[in-house]
Write a protein that holds these residues in place. Sequence first.
Motif: not given
Length: 486
Positions: A20-27
């Motif tokens: 469980q880690i933070p991730i970046l989401i784009t369009a």
Amino acid sequence: MTCVKVRATLIEDNTGVKSQIPILITAEGEIASVTDYLLLKEVNGVSNSSMISIIRVVSLLLDYMEANKDLFHNPTILFQTFAKRLYSGTIGEDGLDPSGLYWLPSSTINVNKHINRLTAFTDWQAKRLGNAPMNPLRDTTPHEYRLNYASWFRKNQSDYLGHIEDKSINKTIRKARFIKGRSTLTHIDGDSIAFPDKYWEAFFKHGLGGATDPRVILRDKLVLLLIHGGGLRLSEAMALWVTDVFEDSHNPDIAIVKIYNEIDGKAPYNWKSRSGTQTREAYLKENYARIPRIKMSGTNFLGWKSRVVDHKDNYIKVQWFPSDYGKIFMSLWRNYQKFRANIDSYHPYAFISFHHTSLGSPYTINAFNYNYSVGLKRIGLKPNKSEGICPHGHRHNYGRRLERSGLSPLLIRRCLHHKSLESQVPYTGKSHIDISNELQEATNQLSHTESVVKPIDWVDFVQSGFDDIDPQGYFTGKKPKFRSLK
């Protein structure tokens, strides 16, 4: 905003373990390179807060690139200008920002941290793709080389474990980053923000002691004793297991308390897994189907900052000072255990919640901080970090007590569980009040006849000494010829 941060559960193989880690989401979806980098950081034990900081600076860079699309063709110039805007902000003197970012200027310390994190990420990315780094290394100037050498020498001189490390001069001291960040203001030791002694007794007796539930009183007082009388960090105190409090063999009235690292610490009762593993992480998994709280997210998370342990079994031992705190702890602990044993708790943590919505669950830092602030309110105080009126202020108070007692810095380092002597400076430094009092005492000594430095005669001082600026005495002196006009 070109991307958003989300917490994701990642499955990397066919085992039952998930990350469980933070991730970046784009369009267009997830930014895979960032995810891969954070998975690598997870292997190396980087904290969740550090991962979030990496996400933050990458997100800022992506926003900046989107707002300045097709403007930069040299990645190094892009990095340079991005860093400048972190320092200056993006809003012009007219209050407008054509880019639409509307960033306010950030502090030098925060921007330097952003630069370092982004440099590490882009270096890793460039090496993986075979590209040139955005913030490349260059040869140092003679001045930078001397500073790098001084930093290398100081690190090796101060490091408690330095005797087991390579002492050869690292070649990197001959290199510097193209963008290295601005110099920050130099801090002296600063004010030691310890919890004020004058409030301690009232807070212990009537603050936390003013709760209506006796179970809550006992639990919160025990936590408070660990951080005030034993100098633990709050996260360390909250990590105590019920198995790790013992009677002192020399004096049964004094408590021996051990705080184990939940990953590498030795499991209680000489427990071994089927494969022979004796770590607490394995013990938690096999007996409680739990993971260590250092690996959890949200309110259940507990950090582990200490890099030094007191024993090969990977625990730190609480050193009570004065030792009477150990007696008070043992007395309260015996009573608390009666309440703790009557609550069903499928975990080994000593401190539990007594609230009906989470009865028996591990006690959280947020819950303690709330009770702490309520306790302060009972005695007419409010939380104030700048004055040491906060949980961490008790650790500073502990360090100050050790320093005032005249103990050696080496012994104080052991009590505070620091790796280097420099780490204890914020805990043992003089407060501004201490400095003022000592200077006043020194001023009083000037009146002694044997003093080399004589006190100032203020009456004589203000009535003479103006010959150079008013030689005729028109405005100054004992009898000025012209008086000020009103």
